[in-house]
Design a protein around this motif. Structure first.
Motif, PDB file in Angstrom:
ATOM      1  N   ILE A 386       0.837  -1.207   0.000  1.00 38.86           N
ATOM      2  CA  ILE A 386       0.000   0.000   0.000  1.00 38.86           C
ATOM      3  C   ILE A 386       0.865   1.248   0.000  1.00 38.86           C
ATOM      4  O   ILE A 386       0.617   2.192  -0.759  1.00 38.86           O
ATOM      5  N   GLU A 387       1.893   1.286   0.842  1.00 40.58           N
ATOM      6  CA  GLU A 387       2.768   2.462   0.911  1.00 40.58           C
ATOM      7  C   GLU A 387       3.489   2.687  -0.410  1.00 40.58           C
ATOM      8  O   GLU A 387       3.622   3.826  -0.876  1.00 40.58           O
ATOM      9  N   LYS A 388       3.943   1.615  -1.051  1.00 43.14           N
ATOM     10  CA  LYS A 388       4.623   1.751  -2.344  1.00 43.14           C
ATOM     11  C   LYS A 388       3.661   2.287  -3.402  1.00 43.14           C
ATOM     12  O   LYS A 388       4.022   3.159  -4.206  1.00 43.14           O
ATOM     13  N   ALA A 389       2.427   1.765  -3.402  1.00 47.09           N
ATOM     14  CA  ALA A 389       1.447   2.212  -4.395  1.00 47.09           C
ATOM     15  C   ALA A 389       1.085   3.672  -4.189  1.00 47.09           C
ATOM     16  O   ALA A 389       0.995   4.451  -5.158  1.00 47.09           O
ATOM     17  N   ILE A 390       0.892   4.084  -2.934  1.00 45.33           N
ATOM     18  CA  ILE A 390       0.535   5.477  -2.651  1.00 45.33           C
ATOM     19  C   ILE A 390       1.667   6.416  -3.048  1.00 45.33           C
ATOM     20  O   ILE A 390       1.448   7.475  -3.650  1.00 45.33           O
ATOM     21  N   ALA A 391       2.920   6.039  -2.729  1.00 44.02           N
ATOM     22  CA  ALA A 391       4.072   6.883  -3.072  1.00 44.02           C
ATOM     23  C   ALA A 391       4.214   7.022  -4.582  1.00 44.02           C
ATOM     24  O   ALA A 391       4.441   8.121  -5.105  1.00 44.02           O
ATOM     25  N   GLU A 392       4.058   5.898  -5.297  1.00 44.15           N
ATOM     26  CA  GLU A 392       4.228   5.923  -6.749  1.00 44.15           C
ATOM     27  C   GLU A 392       3.104   6.699  -7.434  1.00 44.15           C
ATOM     28  O   GLU A 392       3.331   7.510  -8.323  1.00 44.15           O
ATOM     29  N   LYS A 393       1.858   6.477  -6.977  1.00 48.46           N
ATOM     30  CA  LYS A 393       0.728   7.199  -7.575  1.00 48.46           C
ATOM     31  C   LYS A 393       0.812   8.697  -7.274  1.00 48.46           C
ATOM     32  O   LYS A 393       0.510   9.529  -8.130  1.00 48.46           O
ATOM     33  N   GLY A 394       1.230   9.036  -6.041  1.00 48.65           N
ATOM     34  CA  GLY A 394       1.347  10.446  -5.693  1.00 48.65           C
ATOM     35  C   GLY A 394       2.399  11.153  -6.528  1.00 48.65           C
ATOM     36  O   GLY A 394       2.210  12.291  -6.965  1.00 48.65           O
ATOM     37  N   ARG A 395       3.518  10.486  -6.758  1.00 46.69           N
ATOM     38  CA  ARG A 395       4.588  11.075  -7.571  1.00 46.69           C
ATOM     39  C   ARG A 395       4.117  11.277  -9.011  1.00 46.69           C
ATOM     40  O   ARG A 395       4.344  12.324  -9.621  1.00 46.69           O
ATOM     41  N   ARG A 396       3.436  10.283  -9.574  1.00 49.94           N
ATOM     42  CA  ARG A 396       2.935  10.405 -10.945  1.00 49.94           C
ATOM     43  C   ARG A 396       1.865  11.477 -11.047  1.00 49.94           C
ATOM     44  O   ARG A 396       1.767  12.167 -12.070  1.00 49.94           O
ATOM     45  N   ALA A 397       1.070  11.630  -9.979  1.00 48.72           N
ATOM     46  CA  ALA A 397       0.045  12.674  -9.988  1.00 48.72           C
ATOM     47  C   ALA A 397       0.682  14.050 -10.022  1.00 48.72           C
ATOM     48  O   ALA A 397       0.260  14.933 -10.782  1.00 48.72           O
ATOM     49  N   ARG A 398       1.696  14.278  -9.198  1.00 46.07           N
ATOM     50  CA  ARG A 398       2.358  15.590  -9.164  1.00 46.07           C
ATOM     51  C   ARG A 398       3.055  15.908 -10.474  1.00 46.07           C
ATOM     52  O   ARG A 398       3.149  17.068 -10.870  1.00 46.07           O
ATOM     53  N   ASP A 399       3.547  14.858 -11.151  1.00 45.81           N
ATOM     54  CA  ASP A 399       4.244  15.064 -12.429  1.00 45.81           C
ATOM     55  C   ASP A 399       3.287  15.104 -13.613  1.00 45.81           C
ATOM     56  O   ASP A 399       3.723  15.275 -14.748  1.00 45.81           O
ATOM     57  N   GLY A 400       1.984  14.916 -13.342  1.00 50.92           N
ATOM     58  CA  GLY A 400       1.009  14.923 -14.427  1.00 50.92           C
ATOM     59  C   GLY A 400       1.110  13.720 -15.335  1.00 50.92           C
ATOM     60  O   GLY A 400       0.750  13.786 -16.515  1.00 50.92           O
ATOM     61  N   LYS A 401       1.574  12.584 -14.797  1.00 55.98           N
ATOM     62  CA  LYS A 401       1.805  11.390 -15.615  1.00 55.98           C
ATOM     63  C   LYS A 401       0.738  10.322 -15.441  1.00 55.98           C
ATOM     64  O   LYS A 401       0.849   9.237 -16.008  1.00 55.98           O
ATOM     65  N   LEU A 402      -0.274  10.576 -14.632  1.00 56.74           N
ATOM     66  CA  LEU A 402      -1.305   9.569 -14.416  1.00 56.74           C
ATOM     67  C   LEU A 402      -2.118   9.345 -15.690  1.00 56.74           C
ATOM     68  O   LEU A 402      -2.454  10.286 -16.396  1.00 56.74           O
ATOM     69  N   SER A 403      -2.422   8.088 -15.954  1.00 56.35           N
ATOM     70  CA  SER A 403      -3.301   7.779 -17.078  1.00 56.35           C
ATOM     71  C   SER A 403      -4.751   7.785 -16.606  1.00 56.35           C
ATOM     72  O   SER A 403      -5.028   7.749 -15.407  1.00 56.35           O
ATOM     73  N   MET A 404      -5.676   7.807 -17.546  1.00 51.97           N
ATOM     74  CA  MET A 404      -7.084   7.794 -17.193  1.00 51.97           C
ATOM     75  C   MET A 404      -7.452   6.512 -16.459  1.00 51.97           C
ATOM     76  O   MET A 404      -8.254   6.518 -15.522  1.00 51.97           O
ATOM     77  N   ASP A 405      -6.862   5.386 -16.882  1.00 48.92           N
ATOM     78  CA  ASP A 405      -7.184   4.109 -16.253  1.00 48.92           C
ATOM     79  C   ASP A 405      -6.818   4.107 -14.775  1.00 48.92           C
ATOM     80  O   ASP A 405      -7.451   3.407 -13.976  1.00 48.92           O
TER      81      ASP A 405
END
Length: 496
Positions: A386-405
C-alpha cells in the motif's frame, strides 16, 4: 503560376487576426515553409509559412490590417516575379528547391485514454523553425484529468503549428507538421530591414500594432514592456502581462493614465483549466445528485504513532519505502468496509451494486488541481504494498503522468486534508462512490483517560456518505470500526 498565401486556422472561436509583421517584401525569394509574416490574435501569435518556393509577389494584407480566417494575405510566383534588390540579394540565402525541404511528417494527438475525446493545447515547447530531435517534447495537452506530452515522431524542423496554445482538439487531430529531412530557411537580413522601427524608437524591430495601441491606452512606456515576440517584438499579451505585474505605489501626482494602469493590475482574469472545470462540474453534480450527509468522530493516534516510530526504520530498510499513516488508514477502512458493505457500494438506477473488493481512491493535490488515483484491490495488499502504491501514484500525480485508467474504478476514497493543516472539514463524495473518509491534522488535546486528564495526539475523522443507501447507523458503525482499529492496531492483525 501564382500561389495564394491565406490565413491559417486560428483556433476554436478565433475568427480574426491582425497582421503584425511581414518578414518579406515583394520581390524577395522565399523557400517552402519559410516564414512570411506574423499574425496576432487575442491569445496567440501565429506565423504564416510559405506554401511553396518562389518569389513573393503582391502583399494583399499590409501590417496593421485585420483579416479573417482563410483571408488572402499575399501571392507567390513560382520561379517568377521581380528580382530582389542587389543588397537584399547579397544578404539573403538562395531559396531552397521544394524537393530539399524534407519529408513532411504529421504530429498527431496521441492516445488520450478511454472515454476522453478531446484535449486543450496548453503549452508549446518549440516554435516554428526550431530544430527538434526524435522523441523530444513538442507540446503538452491538457485533458479533463491528466496532462499528456507530445513527442516529436521524427527528427527535423518544426515547420507548422496547426493547433496554437488554447486550442481544443479532438482525439484524431493534427497538431503540427515536421520537416524531417530539411530545414526552414532563416529569414534574410532584408526582412529585418523591412520591419525595422525608426531609430528614435530605440528598437531594432517594430512592436505589434495592437500592442502599441494597448500601451498608448494604458499610458505605458514601451521601454518598460518586455517583448516575447520574434526578435523581442512587444505583443498584445506582453502589455497585459506588464499591467498585471506588481508595481511600486505611484506618487500622489501620478497622471490619470498611470492610476488606471495601477487599477488594472489589481485584478487578473485567467481561464479555468480543463481539469479545474471538470473538478467544479463533478463536485457540483455530486451535491445535486447524492443525499450527502457527514458524520464525525475522533481518533487517538497514540498507538499508531508508537508502532510507526518503533518499526519505521526497519520497515524502510526492508521494503524501500517509508511507513506512513496512510497504510494504517487504508487497512482500517478496508476492515470497516467488510462490516458495512453499503459504504463500498454504488447506486445504478434502481439497483445497489455491492463490491466484494476495495479499490481505494487516494485524493492527491497537484499544481493543477485535485486528482484521485486508485489503488486496485487494496484490501488484499500488505502495508508495504500500500505504501509503495501510494508513493508511486502520488509522484505520478504531481508530475502529471497519471493515465485515465489509473483514476477510474474506485469504490471508496480517502482524503487527507491534514497535510495542509485542516482541523475539520466535510469532504464531498467522488461519484458514483457512496463514501469518502476525511483525515485531518493530528493535534495534541487534553483528554479524559481513566478519570485523569492527559495530553493525547488526536485527529478528527469525517465520513461523508450517500444517505440514499447508507443509513446513519451504518455510517456511525463504519467510523467507530475505523477508530477502534487505529486506536488498537493489533485488531487489524486479528481481523477484529
Amino acid at each position: 503560376m501564382s500561389i495564394e498565401v491565406r490565413v491559417p486556422t486560428l483556433g476554436e472561436s478565433v475568427t480574426e487576426a491582425t497582421v503584425a509583421t511581414w518578414f518579406k517584401k515583394p520581390g524577395d525569394a522565399v523557400a517552402v515553409d519559410e516564414m512570411l509574416c506574423e499574425l496576432e490574435t487575442d491569445k496567440v501569435t501565429v506565423e504564416v509559412p510559405s506554401p511553396a518556393a518562389g518569389t513573393l509577389g503582391e502583399i494583399v494584407a499590409a501590417e496593421g490590417e485585420t483579416v479573417g480566417v482563410d483571408a488572402l494575405l499575399a501571392m507567390i510566383g513560382e520561379g517568377e516575379g521581380a528580382a530582389p534588390a542587389p543588397a537584399a540579394a547579397a544578404a539573403a540565402p538562395a531559396a531552397a528547391p521544394a524537393g530539399e525541404a524534407g519529408q513532411a511528417v504529421d504530429v498527431m494527438v496521441p492516445a488520450l485514454g478511454e472515454s476522453v475525446s478531446e484535449a486543450t493545447v496548453s503549452t508549446w515547447f518549440k516554435q516554428v523553425g526550431d530544430t527538434v530531435a526524435q522523441d523530444e517534447m513538442l507540446c503538452e495537452l491538457e485533458t479533463d484529468k491528466v496532462s499528456v506530452e507530445v513527442p516529436a515522431p521524427a527528427a527535423g524542423v518544426l515547420a507548422e503549428i496547426l493547433a496554437p496554445e488554447g486550442t481544443t482538439v479532438d482525439a484524431s487531430a493534427k497538431l503540427a507538421v515536421l520537416s524531417s529531412g530539411g530545414a526552414v530557411a532563416a529569414a534574410p537580413a532584408s526582412a529585418s530591414a523591412a520591419t525595422a522601427a525608426p531609430a528614435a524608437a530605440g528598437k531594432d524591430v517594430e512592436d505589434a500594432p495592437s500592442a502599441k495601441k494597448a500601451m498608448a491606452e494604458a499610458g505605458l512606456n514601451p521601454a518598460d514592456v518586455q517583448g516575447t515576440g520574434r526578435d523581442g517584438r512587444v505583443m498584445k499579451h506582453d502589455v497585459a502581462a506588464a499591467l498585471a505585474a506588481p508595481k511600486a505605489a505611484a506618487p500622489a501626482a501620478a497622471p490619470a493614465a498611470a492610476r488606471a494602469a495601477g487599477d488594472a493590475s489589481r485584478e487578473e482574469r485567467v481561464k479555468m483549466t480543463r481539469l479545474r472545470q471538470t473538478i467544479a462540474r463533478r463536485l457540483k453534480d455530486s451535491q445535486n445528485t447524492a443525499a450527502m450527509l457527514t458524520t464525525y468522530n475522533e481518533v487517538d493516534m497514540t498507538e499508531v504513532m508508537a508502532l510507526r516510530n518503533e518499526y519505521k526504520a526497519e520497515f524502510e530498510k526492508k521494503h524501500g519505502v517509508r511507513l506512513g499513516f496512510m497504510s494504517f488508514f487504508t487497512k482500517a477502512c478496508c476492515h470497516a468496509l467488510k462490516e458495512v458493505p453499503e459504504v463500498n457500494a454504488e447506486i445504478d438506477g434502481t439497483d445497489i451494486v455491492y463490491k466484494n473488493y476495495v479499490n481505494m481512491g487516494v485524493a492527491a493535490g497537484t499544481p493543477t488541481g485535485l486528482v484521485v488515483p486508485v489503488i486496485n484491490d487494496a484490501d488484499a495488499m500488505s502495508f508495504a504494498a500500500i505504501e509503495k502504491a501510494i508513493a508511486e501514484k502520488g509522484r505520478r500525480a504531481r508530475d502529471g503522468k497519471l493515465s485515465m485508467d489509473e483514476m477510474q474504478g474506485g469504490t471508496f476514497t480517502i482524503s487527507n486534508g491534514g497535510v495542509y493543516g485542516s482541523l475539520m472539514s466535510s469532504p464531498i463524495l467522488n461519484p458514483p462512490q457512496s463514501g469518502i473518509l476525511g483525515m485531518h491534522k493530528i493535534q495534541d488535546r487534553p483528554m479524559a483517560i481513566n478519570g485523569e486528564v492527559v495530553i493525547r495526539p488526536m485527529m478528527y475523522l469525517a465520513l461523508s456518505y450517500d444517505h440514499r443507501i447508507v443509513d446513519g447507523k451504518g455510517a456511525v458503525t463504519f467510523l467507530v470500526r475505523v477508530k477502534e482499529a487505529l486506536e488498537d492496531p493489533r485488531r487489524l492483525l486479528m481481523d477484529l
